[in-house]
Scaffold this motif. Sequence first.
Motif, PDB file in Angstrom:
ATOM      1  N   ASP B 169       0.537  -1.238  -0.207  1.00 50.28           N
ATOM      2  CA  ASP B 169       0.302   0.004  -0.019  1.00 50.28           C
ATOM      3  C   ASP B 169       0.663   1.211   0.275  1.00 50.28           C
ATOM      4  N   LYS B 203      -3.722   2.062 -13.449  1.00 54.85           N
ATOM      5  CA  LYS B 203      -4.113   1.088 -13.168  1.00 54.85           C
ATOM      6  C   LYS B 203      -4.325   0.425 -14.625  1.00 54.85           C
ATOM      7  N   TYR B 209       0.368  -5.721 -10.705  1.00 53.09           N
ATOM      8  CA  TYR B 209       0.684  -4.769  -9.513  1.00 53.09           C
ATOM      9  C   TYR B 209       1.858  -5.771  -9.237  1.00 53.09           C
ATOM     10  N   LYS B 340      -8.323   2.738   3.057  1.00 49.89           N
ATOM     11  CA  LYS B 340     -10.201   2.665   1.943  1.00 49.89           C
ATOM     12  C   LYS B 340      -9.707   3.289   1.147  1.00 49.89           C
ATOM     13  N   SER B 343      -8.383   0.773  -1.229  1.00 47.11           N
ATOM     14  CA  SER B 343      -9.602  -0.619  -1.575  1.00 47.11           C
ATOM     15  C   SER B 343     -10.098   0.059  -2.282  1.00 47.11           C
ATOM     16  N   GLU B 344      -9.942   1.765  -2.462  1.00 42.78           N
ATOM     17  CA  GLU B 344     -10.876   1.786  -3.709  1.00 42.78           C
ATOM     18  C   GLU B 344     -10.138   2.203  -4.901  1.00 42.78           C
ATOM     19  N   MET B 346      -8.182  -0.716  -5.874  1.00 39.25           N
ATOM     20  CA  MET B 346      -8.018  -1.967  -5.755  1.00 39.25           C
ATOM     21  C   MET B 346      -9.285  -2.144  -6.585  1.00 39.25           C
ATOM     22  N   ALA B 347     -10.051  -1.853  -6.253  1.00 40.29           N
ATOM     23  CA  ALA B 347     -11.293  -2.297  -6.931  1.00 40.29           C
ATOM     24  C   ALA B 347     -12.240  -1.819  -8.413  1.00 40.29           C
ATOM     25  N   LYS B 349     -12.475  -0.610 -11.407  1.00 43.30           N
ATOM     26  CA  LYS B 349     -11.680  -1.326 -13.823  1.00 43.30           C
ATOM     27  C   LYS B 349     -11.153  -0.354 -14.066  1.00 43.30           C
TER      28      LYS B 349
END
Lengths: 270, 349
Positions: B169, B203, B209, B340, B343-344, B346-347, B349
Amino acid sequence: MLPGLFWLMALMVLPCLLIFGLIFFERGIYGGIDWSAMTLENIRRAFDPLYAVILWDSFRIAGLATAIALLVGYPAAYAISKAPEKAQTALLFLAILPFWTNYLIRTYAWIVLLNPAGLINTALASIGLGPWPLLYNEFAVVLGLVYNYTPFVILAIFAALQRLDPSYAEASRDLGATAATTFWRITLPLTAPGVAAGAVFVFVLSIGNFITPDLLGGGKFQMAGNLIYDQFLTARDWPFGATLSAGLIIIMLILLFAQALFSRRAMGER
Amino acid sequence: MRIPTLVKGLAAAAILAVSATAALAEKIVVSNWDGYMPKDIAEKFKAATGIDLEVSVHATNEEIMGKVTASGGQGYDVLFVSSPFAEALNKMGLLAPIDAAKIPNLKNLYPEATQLKHDPGNTFSVPYTWGTTGLCYRSDLVKSEPDSWASLLNPADDVKGKTTMLATDRWLMAPAFLLAGKSVNTTEQADLDAARDQLIATKKTLLAYDDTTFYSKLVSGEASLVEAWDGWCNYGIASKPEIKYVIPKEGSDLWVDTMVITKAAANPEGAAKFIDFIMNADNGKWMVENIMYKSPNKAAMDALDPAMLKQYPNMAIAPAELLKFEQLRDLGDGMKAFSKTVSEIMAAK
């Protein structure tokens, strides 16, 4: 019964209670757990739409893996059940043979096969195709899950096919049904509990898996398993990780309960 | 029935006596990453001090943090951890102060290594290795040499789909913070949101990663530009000289791995002797030659073959240069918002 109950308590109920207990505390400032006050804060945080999105994505990927594993696993199990008895043992043995190798090593082997300079793309290039992007995408994640969990489906469905009395199918053929009709109306419904058991295996294990998305998905896919792993290990937020785990456990219990009901009904109909 | 009971009792007493003698032999327990010190360290340490060394292995900082916070540090004398974790352990009151009088080899440290922001004066931690995070790339595969974090975050067409970022992270977020001119330790919501938007856009251009095999992806040509710790880039350089390392113009973080003594240490004297032993020039030199990280130990760096500094230019970065970069610090309460945001990303697309 009693030793079974003991192991169930020690290995299943107690750990779950520990997880449920952690929900009501907060992460200490430097990690660890702040036992000084109880709070519902973690539950509020868990209802953030972000986590619903991640959960939905996990369900979608796990669902896809489950469907494919069933489509691959059922014919395999059916073929094994029709094989001569001596061959059956050997075939089942082959189905579970991959489990003799470590999960990580098998997953790395897929990286060797799928990467742009890997075996599959090299073979494609030799006939003038590719390179196809086979690695670090959703395809690779689903493939990895299907590969790893299909043997469970084969075993579960094979067991159901074994228990099936062949006279049902014979009666159906005697009464003039085609092989296809017999399969659809007799064999498949009667082995539904095996299908359901296999499906639950694949689905539950896929949801909790964090290694396959990490390695074959290139870390670009956040599934519920990764999210929980990250909360426990990277963010060192055990209480929030426990909250997310508890949510997942509850959803899984509901699913298992539904599957049990379904199986019982299928048995009852017989 | 009596006699066997008596025999059993005697046997138990004998076992107790034996283990009591065994306990007299001095021993320390050290937890370190696998392969991060010489394999024969236990024999060498025993020969030098007469103390038995038991090495336990942790795969990540988080793993040893979990063990130590759960047990209060019981069962370990010395831990190898990265500086933000040393800082957190100290704030939780789990570390013993470093007694400079018992570690004479502290004099081997560069003066800069005694002024690290997480622990000025080495009061609870002794630096073992340090370095930077930058861009590692195939000079023969990129059209233009990267010089900025933008080269990675907003990649040119020729490297799109051939870049990787670190997955851990803090290093996942750091390039976005640095490019925006922010502190690598910021937890301001506006900074987090801006970094999130940048990294979600990035991303889509990434191959993956990757924390562990990015340098082999460079060697195989799967990737042409990756975010890397300088020491790990050296692993790539070792097998492919076309691989180069650059610190982007916006800067880097300064990462430091440290040694700490637990407050619960059963043998604090032995622990200090161990750190002193690790700090000698020979062990320091082994680390640089085998792990290929820079050492804050001047005696070790001076003992190196100059050819090595030539082959791996990032090893020659001067300590004063390193100190210009900001260290990653423990984020404390800011961690929730930070994780958080991760996570955003990583989630997305």
